[in-house]
Motif scaffolding. Structure first.
Motif, mmCIF file in Angstrom:
data_model
loop_
_atom_site.group_PDB
_atom_site.id
_atom_site.type_symbol
_atom_site.label_atom_id
_atom_site.label_comp_id
_atom_site.label_asym_id
_atom_site.label_seq_id
_atom_site.Cartn_x
_atom_site.Cartn_y
_atom_site.Cartn_z
ATOM 1 N N VAL A 1 14.835 3.871 -5.576
ATOM 2 C CA VAL A 1 14.064 2.345 -6.403
ATOM 3 C C VAL A 1 13.344 1.882 -4.615
ATOM 4 C CG1 VAL A 1 15.544 2.628 -7.600
ATOM 5 C CG2 VAL A 1 16.010 0.589 -6.043
ATOM 6 N N GLY A 2 13.586 3.019 -3.877
ATOM 7 C CA GLY A 2 12.833 2.155 -2.430
ATOM 8 C C GLY A 2 13.572 1.365 -1.432
ATOM 9 N N SER B 1 12.546 0.204 4.231
ATOM 10 C CA SER B 1 12.748 0.348 5.915
ATOM 11 C C SER B 1 11.251 1.024 6.617
ATOM 12 C CB SER B 1 13.761 0.546 5.569
ATOM 13 O OG SER B 1 14.588 0.309 4.844
ATOM 14 N N LYS B 2 11.117 2.196 5.853
ATOM 15 C CA LYS B 2 10.668 3.166 6.423
ATOM 16 C C LYS B 2 8.510 2.640 6.653
ATOM 17 C CE LYS B 2 13.006 7.494 5.471
ATOM 18 N NZ LYS B 2 12.214 8.890 4.920
ATOM 19 N N THR B 3 8.002 1.683 5.373
ATOM 20 C CA THR B 3 6.701 0.989 5.681
ATOM 21 C C THR B 3 6.839 0.473 6.681
ATOM 22 O OG1 THR B 3 7.220 1.401 3.265
ATOM 23 C CG2 THR B 3 5.498 0.115 4.221
ATOM 24 N N GLU C 1 0.928 -1.441 -0.114
ATOM 25 C CA GLU C 1 -0.091 -0.333 0.248
ATOM 26 C C GLU C 1 1.261 1.454 -0.105
ATOM 27 O OE1 GLU C 1 -2.377 -0.466 3.220
ATOM 28 O OE2 GLU C 1 -3.735 -1.803 2.514
ATOM 29 N N ARG C 2 2.063 1.130 0.367
ATOM 30 C CA ARG C 2 3.205 2.207 0.686
ATOM 31 C C ARG C 2 4.094 2.158 -0.014
ATOM 32 N NH1 ARG C 2 5.041 3.902 6.290
ATOM 33 N NH2 ARG C 2 6.385 5.507 4.612
ATOM 34 N N LEU C 3 4.702 1.121 -0.801
ATOM 35 C CA LEU C 3 5.967 0.355 -1.785
ATOM 36 C C LEU C 3 5.058 -0.209 -2.738
ATOM 37 C CD1 LEU C 3 8.662 0.614 -1.397
ATOM 38 C CD2 LEU C 3 8.617 -2.011 -0.956
ATOM 39 N N VAL C 4 5.836 0.261 -4.068
ATOM 40 C CA VAL C 4 5.668 -0.253 -5.405
ATOM 41 C C VAL C 4 6.604 -1.399 -6.477
ATOM 42 C CG1 VAL C 4 5.279 0.406 -7.422
ATOM 43 C CG2 VAL C 4 4.120 1.822 -6.280
ATOM 44 N N VAL D 1 4.564 -0.472 9.837
ATOM 45 C CA VAL D 1 3.466 -1.090 9.301
ATOM 46 C C VAL D 1 3.326 -2.399 10.892
ATOM 47 C CG1 VAL D 1 2.697 -3.539 8.488
ATOM 48 C CG2 VAL D 1 2.969 -1.696 7.087
ATOM 49 N N TYR D 2 4.494 -2.308 10.714
ATOM 50 C CA TYR D 2 4.653 -3.738 12.003
ATOM 51 C C TYR D 2 5.450 -2.978 13.252
ATOM 52 C CZ TYR D 2 6.608 -8.059 14.584
ATOM 53 O OH TYR D 2 6.823 -9.337 15.317
#
Length: 913
Positions: A660-661, A666-668, A619-622, A672-673
């Motif tokens: 490239v993400g 890492s932020k996601t 939802e945050r990372l492609v 999330v967790y």
């Protein structure tokens, strides 16, 4: 505490002889086996008539002994009466000898009776002391032949029933009655289990294990009903029952007990009774757990006896400063700056000391060997104060060597001593006056807590002697006994190489292990249960030790476990009410809050969250599905506790071009967790290109600037042990700093400059690197599979920056491929959604046309820099335009802003009321 013998002699069940054994049929149901050369047998009849006969004999014997006792007391009283009469007419030995009074004859007869009673009681007590009888026999049994066993001298035979306590024997008799009532032909262990399950100690055992008494009773009843029934007869003891009795004997011997207690029978049932074992299995109770709970109950019984013994002996301790020999003097000056620990112990106000016998023995040996004094060196929380409390208790009861007897243990308060001493020499004068009173009194053992605080303290502004040197002068003369305490760091810094280090014998106080801490908690549980009116289950005790060891690294056993027990007890009383059982889940709930990480049982909601981690991350990372999958799997393993608990949750390396993400993933994961991006510890490794920069990570060495502070890395993980650690651009760090992380990734720990061990086992470690970016971009254009690109990077580009053992520490090395225009379109939508969420707080709706998003992607697409240029384009073309509209009033609450091609913002004004 009881001790287990170093070597357990063989304990064997004798195989029953055939019924054809001539003349020895009586032994068929009597002989049990042999133990250390002793023949064990059961002679007591257990039929109803024999039980009544035994009770009658016991009652007759007790009546006879009581009558003899009354006769002895009456005779002594008559003798005292006669003695007073003789004194009135003139006391002399001749007058006593020539007296022919009946009272005097009664007196001499009572003396003979009293001596007989003393002999009878003492011999009976000696006879029933199991451990004293089971010593190496005069001959060892070398053969298993039945005839050979019967040739063993009778004095080497042990009749087991006489060692059972009255309660134990009564339960055995009740089990026979239960078997007879059910018309069973043999008495089995399950019959004893039926009656013993109602005993208060056994009910307490199952309550500690969280087993329902009703469920246990139902299972036992079902087991008894399937036994084959006959007609009502006096049942015989089965072979398994004989094994049970033999096992109970062994349990008592291993505990060094003088008698076979109810709990010994209970453990033996579970060891030998197959039906009982099946019931335990169905109740999900392990035999080791059962044994541990029984040990817990035995410990509390021993402690209660010990406490009563200390309290009874404490009555003879003088209440004031005076000793029993009346040689001590008052110490009014000392009393102003101290507290009398022996008086506190006498009043029952000191912590009870458990499992510190070795340290107390070390104190005794050191002082008895003419040492000037001792210093207990241990970390805060390991029990230094408890050892002193234990010494005070033993001094009160005089259960100490002669050098400590008839003395007071007095604790000197350094804060009281220093307070108000402003005039030059005032502090030193106070100490000299205290020492003078201690020496003059002669019955004082002085305790100084944290003696390192005396180093360098004086009122002469650095000139002259400090307090430690003043004290040391008297220690060298052995004027009195000093017991001190310190911690390892301050002892090494200030005491070890100084004058006090030479005068005081060092006694290390190490941290308790898990088993020792469990014993301490079991001993402490009664006090906390009484205070909070709750009950601790065995699983809660085990959970406290387990979680305190795994998650609470700042403090030491047993203190951290004790404080956790106090917190959990108070929590359960407040949330669940009184008379509640404390469970492992209650402990997990408190620890979860303390360490800010999930350790409770996985709820249905959390389970769904864990199983859908990939979806939530996307939802945050492609894109970058491989990396997302590996991170998600590592987090699921960690939460299910299916990982190596001595290493971080995961050690991952992300490779790829900028933008490239790598950092975004890492932020996601942190959000999330771990609950928030703030749970991510980010370190830019480009700032650590020099070797000396290691001090910034783990802290400067002692003695240097800021040497008393921890490093950025160690302090961050110490405060937030459950977090994500991001090492950005790790290829730029100095090689020595990379070596530092070898230990982190392999052992899950790191020692800072202050000597503290920092736990990294609850950290997700992610290292990012741009190494090999040109190769990645080239191979992607050539459509080479990602796996082959990764293998080529490890063998070529990464080898230039990292040693093989460093790369081998990672659980996974993932290559992030360059972003394609399609993926950039999805990223643009995500970035615009972030802008929309910010506007939503202002009551404004943001929309964007498909064409406008494509235009932003075309303008922000750069294969070399990934999504970073796109972020700048949105900032310049969308954020700036929206800011102008807001400041000029063109965009207000409830309006809809629509982004169109060319960076145009069309505003649909809301209808105004």
């Amino acid at each position: 505490m009881t001790e287990t013998p170093d070597k357990i002699p063989p304990l064997q069940l004798y195989p029953w002889p055939d019924s054809t054994s001539e003349g020895k049929g009586w032994a068929k149901n009597r002989l049990l086996g042999w133990f250390n050369g002793k023949v064990l047998y059961w002679e007591r009849d257990v039929d109803e008539l024999s039980i009544w006969a035994t009770k009658l004999r016991y009652f007759s014997r007790m009546t006879w002994l009581t009558m003899l006792g009354l006769f002895g007391v009456y005779g002594l009283l008559l003798g005292a009466w006669q003695l007073f009469d003789i004194i009135d007419i003139g006391f002399s030995i001749k007058a006593i000898w020539e007296a022919r009074e009946p009272r005097l004859l009664f007196f001499w007869a009572s003396v003979i009776v009293d001596l007989y009673l003393y002999y009878a009681v003492k011999s009976e007590a000696q006879k029933k002391r199991l451990i004293r009888r089971v010593k190496p026999a005069s001959q060892q049994l070398l053969k298993t032949d039945f005839e050979e066993i019967l040739k063993v001298p009778r004095k080497e035979w042990i009749e087991i029933s006489q060692y059972l306590t009255a309660e134990s024997l009564q339960l055995v008799e009740q089990s026979v009655n239960a078997s007879s009532t059910l018309k069973h032909q043999l008495v089995e262990p399950i019959h004893l289990m039926e009656v013993i399950a109602k005993h208060k100690n056994v009910r307490l055992v199952f309550a500690r294990l969280g087993v329902s008494p009703k469920l246990l009773s139902e299972m036992i009843d079902r087991s008894l009903k399937i036994k084959v029934q006959g007609y009502r007869v006096t049942p015989a003891l089965s072979q398994s029952y004989h094994q049970l009795l033999l096992g109970a004997f062994e349990e008592a011997y291993l505990r060094r007990s003088e008698n076979i207690e109810v709990t010994d029978l209970f453990i033996a049932i579970m060891k030998t009774g197959k039906t009982a074992q099946a019931i335990l299995y169905d109740l999900d109770v392990e035999i080791d757990e059962l044994r541990n709970v029984v040990t817990w109950i035995n410990i509390q019984t021993i402690l209660r006896k010990r406490f009563r013994r200390y309290r009874s002996k404490a009555r003879f301790k003088p209440k004031g400063n005076m000793n029993r020999s009346m040689t001590a003097v008052a110490t009014p000056f000392l009393d102003r700056f101290s507290s009398d620990l022996t008086q506190l112990a006498k009043a029952g106000m000191m912590t009870f000391c458990v499992n510190r016998e070795a340290e107390l023995e070390s104190i005794y040996r050191a002082v008895e060997s003419d040492s000037n004094g001792v210093v207990l060196v241990g970390n805060p929380g390991v029990g230094r104060k408890t050892i002193i409390a234990g010494l005070a208790e033993r001094m009160v009861s005089e259960d100490v060597p002669p050098v400590f007897r008839d003395k007071r243990l007095v604790s000197l308060s350094m804060s009281a001593l220093i307070a108000g001493a402003k005039a030059p020499g005032a502090l030193e004068e106070r100490l000299l006056n205290i020492v003078a009173e201690v020496m003059r009194s002669g019955n004082i053992v002085l305790f100084i807590e944290d003696i390192h605080n005396m180093i360098g303290i004086n009122t002469e502004r650095g000139e002259g002697l400090d307090l430690s040197e003043v004290l040391d002068e008297f220690l060298k003369k052995r004027s009195f006994i000093v017991i001190a305490s310190s911690n390892p760091l301050d002892y090494r810094r200030y005491v070890e190489n100084g004058s006090l280090g030479e005068s005081l014998h060092r006694i290390p106080v190490s941290e308790m292990d898990e088993n020792q801490t469990t014993l301490v908690l079991e001993a402490k549980s009664s006090e906390i249960e009484f205070q909070q009116d709750v009950y601790f289950s065995y699983e809660s005790i085990a959970a406290m030790v387990k979680y305190a060891k795994r998650y609470m690294h700042e403090r030491f056993f047993p203190e951290k476990a004790i404080q956790l027990m106090e917190e959990v007890g108070a929590f359960v009383r407040r949330t669940h009410g009184k008379k509640q059982i404390v469970t492992a889940e209650d402990v997990a709930q408190i620890v979860s809050v303390k360490v800010k990480m999930p350790i409770t049982k996985i709820s249905e909601k959390e389970g769904a969250k864990l199983m859908n981690l990939e979806t939530r991350i996307h939802e945050r990372l492609v894109g970058q599905s491989e990396a997302v999958k590996m991170v998600s799997e590592a987090l699921r393993r960690a939460r299910a506790e299916l990982r190596d608990l001595k290493r971080p949750i995961a050690n991952l390396m992300f490779l790829g071009p900028t933008g490239v993400g790598k950092t975004e993933l890492s932020k996601t994961v942190a959000e999330v967790y771990f609950g928030s991006e703030e749970a991510m510890i980010r370190i830019d490794m480009s700032e650590y290109q020099e070797q000396k920069s290691i001090d910034r990570l783990i802290g400067a060495p002692p003695g240097m600037t800021r040497g008393d502070e921890g490093g950025y890395l160690t302090e961050a993980v110490r405060r937030t042990p459950f977090s994500l650690l991001l090492l950005d651009e790790i290829e730029k760090a100095h090689p020595d700093i990379l070596n530092l992380f070898l230990q982190v990734m392999d052992d899950g720990r790191l020692t800072d400059s202050l000597g503290r061990t920092i736990d990294f086992t609850n950290v997700v470690l992610i290292a990012t690197s741009n190494a090999g970016t040109p190769l990645i971009q080239k191979r992607v254009r050539e459509k080479v599979p990602i796996k082959k690109i990764r293998d080529e990077l490890i063998n070529t580009e990464l080898a230039k920056h990292f040693r093989p053992e460093f790369l081998n520490r990672f659980d996974g090395i993932m290559v992030f491929k360059p972003l394609e225009p399609k993926e950039l379109f999805e990223i643009a939508e995500l970035l615009l959604n972030k802008v929309a969420r910010r506007l939503d707080s202002k009551g404004i709706v943001l929309k964007a046309t498909h064409e406008a998003v494509e235009e932003l992607v075309q303008e922000g697409y750069d294969p070399a820099f990934g999504a970073r240029p796109l972020r700048r384009v949105i900032q310049n073309k969308v954020d700036n335009a929206l800011a102008n509209y807001l400041l000029t009033g063109k965009l207000t609450r409830r309006d809809v802003a629509i982004l169109e091609p060319g960076g145009v913002i069309r505003v649909e004004k809301a209808e105004r009321l």
